[in-house]
Every structure is written in structure tokens, then in C-alpha cells.
Design a protein around this motif. Sequence first.
Motif, PDB file in Angstrom:
ATOM      1  N   TYR A 177     -15.644  13.759  -7.373  1.00  0.00           N
ATOM      2  CA  TYR A 177     -15.197  13.687  -5.484  1.00  0.00           C
ATOM      3  C   TYR A 177     -14.761  14.428  -5.215  1.00  0.00           C
ATOM      4  O   TYR A 177     -14.830  15.083  -4.360  1.00  0.00           O
ATOM      5  CB  TYR A 177     -14.742  12.027  -6.088  1.00  0.00           C
ATOM      6  N   ASP A 178     -13.496  15.698  -5.985  1.00  0.00           N
ATOM      7  CA  ASP A 178     -12.995  16.695  -5.824  1.00  0.00           C
ATOM      8  C   ASP A 178     -13.662  17.489  -5.480  1.00  0.00           C
ATOM      9  O   ASP A 178     -13.638  18.405  -4.804  1.00  0.00           O
ATOM     10  CB  ASP A 178     -11.801  16.561  -6.449  1.00  0.00           C
ATOM     11  N   GLN A 181     -17.977  14.067   0.193  1.00  0.00           N
ATOM     12  CA  GLN A 181     -17.563  13.421   0.129  1.00  0.00           C
ATOM     13  C   GLN A 181     -17.341  12.226   1.628  1.00  0.00           C
ATOM     14  O   GLN A 181     -17.541  11.064   1.478  1.00  0.00           O
ATOM     15  CB  GLN A 181     -15.702  13.968   0.231  1.00  0.00           C
ATOM     16  N   TRP A 224     -20.279   9.805   0.767  1.00  0.00           N
ATOM     17  CA  TRP A 224     -19.959   9.072  -0.571  1.00  0.00           C
ATOM     18  C   TRP A 224     -18.882   8.043  -0.679  1.00  0.00           C
ATOM     19  O   TRP A 224     -18.941   6.501  -0.757  1.00  0.00           O
ATOM     20  CB  TRP A 224     -19.287  10.277  -1.953  1.00  0.00           C
ATOM     21  N   ARG A 225     -18.086   7.410   0.694  1.00  0.00           N
ATOM     22  CA  ARG A 225     -17.092   6.656   0.933  1.00  0.00           C
ATOM     23  C   ARG A 225     -17.477   5.945   1.505  1.00  0.00           C
ATOM     24  O   ARG A 225     -17.227   4.904   1.198  1.00  0.00           O
ATOM     25  CB  ARG A 225     -16.045   7.416   1.607  1.00  0.00           C
TER      26      ARG A 225
END
Length: 333
Positions: free
Chosen positions: A272-273, A280, A283-284
Amino acid sequence: DWGAPVLWMKLLSGRLWKEEPDPAGPVVSLLEVPREVPAPPANLVGRDVELAELEAALDAGKRVINLHGTGGVGKTAAARELVRRVQHRFPDGQVNLDMQGAGGRLPVTAAQALAYVIQKFDPSITQLPADEQLLRGRYQSLLNGRRALILLDNVGDENQVRPFFPPPEGCLLLLTTLGRLESEDVEVFNRRLGKLMPADAERLLVLLAPRSASHAALLAERCDYLPQALDQVARRINKSPGLSIEDLLALLEDVEQRLEIFGVDAMLKVSYDMLAPEQQSAWRTLAVFSGDFDVMAAAWVWGRINESTPASRLRTRVIRTRLDLDDLLGYGL
């Protein structure tokens, strides 16, 4: 005739003689033949198809091979097995370097990696330039025409390895990354490593922890067929003889406990980072799905489809019609 003694010295020392011209006369120096890629796990299972494809790519003349996939899927183990199978093709040495591009560690720079490889093949070089281009020239001239294999494990992005492109003639550059790697400098053969097939995952678990045999299918499913998760569960079984398999299954019912045992939360965070901020955010939003989901469902959650949205890029990257979250991270969303 010095031919026979010199040949025996080569064989016994594991080194190759290299003639270097010198104004004062011929000088004989030694070029190391490193063999430092660790052996693959003895219990590697379920990767014959992928490894056969990688060997076929090598047969077809591919000189840069990238094995990519989500954390914990077994990329390093598969890469080491490939090295074991093809090392006879690279008699001038095999070098292994962890680039630390994932896992929250300080990444190895391209210059540091070049210097490492150079000194592995010629330890007599004690002073090297700091300039990346000069190091690249030294690396190319040192290995050009030799048959050597360089494994750069845990590469973060192309910037870490760009000076290695293209590898010297006769050499193979083998990489492992979380996502695909593309380069304008050289053709990269990308092969994604997915989860194990259920039967292979069960077999691996029983090999690692024979006590799990009666519940191997259910345990493998709880491990999501990921080799690292299977390994962690096997370790828990072997270290805790008083823990029944039924109790372990009950423990794995709890999502938080499962993530802690598997170490999956750490792997997901690393992946994720490495995503861009807009990725990001996209994706959330997929947390609304409890399991697998359709590409079009993701597109609906993201709001629209056009050439600039993550959904459109996702559509071009994904071959299957069903996805899960670790697939997205493996593809870099």
C-alpha cells in the motif's frame, strides 16, 4: 607446457584467470567466480508451470526476467529455484543482492548495487567511483562476454535497477518485485506469481507440519493459499504441540489474529505504501467488498470509467474477470 597445471589451478581454486595488458608486460590477475545465491527451500511445491515459462523465456533469449506478485507469495523462493535449475548456463558466477525496496527498510541505491556486483566479481578492486555512470561502465566492461547471473531481490522500482539495463552480453538479470516492471532501455519479461493451487497448498502444509494433515484443506483455505502464511501456521503447529488443530482453526476465525499470525498486515502495508496517493485513495474505497469482486463493480465504486481513472488502467492490466485485494496490490492497482 603450462596448460595442464593452469587448468588444474582454475578447477581447484574456483577462479578464472584473466590476462590484462600492461605497459610493463603481461600481468595475470584473478577474476572471482561467486556462487552466492542461497539454495531454494527443499519443500518448494506448485511452481513448475511458472518456472517452465521462465526457462522458456531464457531459451528465447530474454536477458531481463522479472518475477512479481504480492508479498508472501514466494517470489524469492521461486527465483532461487530458477537459479538452481539454470546455474549451469552461467558458469562465470551468480550474485545475489537484496535491494530492500520493500519492507520499510532503507533501499539499496543503484550505485551501491553496481559497486557490490563489481567487487563480487573482482575483489581486487578496492576503490570505485561514486558516479553512477562510471560504475555502470565498469560493470559492463567487467562482465561483457561472460556468462553470469545477477539476482536482484525485492526491487522497489525501475530507478533502483535502471543502470543494470541492458545486462552485459551473455548475462541474465533476474529481478523480483511487487509489481510489473517496464523499461524503455530493455525488454523485460514479466511473470506474475500467484497463490498456490489448493492441492499444492495442502501438500506444502503437510510437508511443513505433518500434524496438520487431517485439517489441511481448511487450514490452507484460511491461509489464502499463500506460502508465507502456510509457513507461519506450520511453525505455530510445530512449536505448540499442545495446541490442537481445532483450536488453531478457531483462532484463525478471528481476522485480526489471522493477520498477526500470517504477517499479512505488514505485507499489505508495504504494498500500500508503494502506491501513489490517488491509487491509495482508490484502493481504500474497495473496502466495501468483503471478498472477490468484478472489475465493473470496482469501476462503479470509483464512480466512472475513462482513460484517466484507476478503473480503466485496471481493466488493461487484469486478465481475469474476478479480483481480490492482494491481486490489486500485486498489479500496483
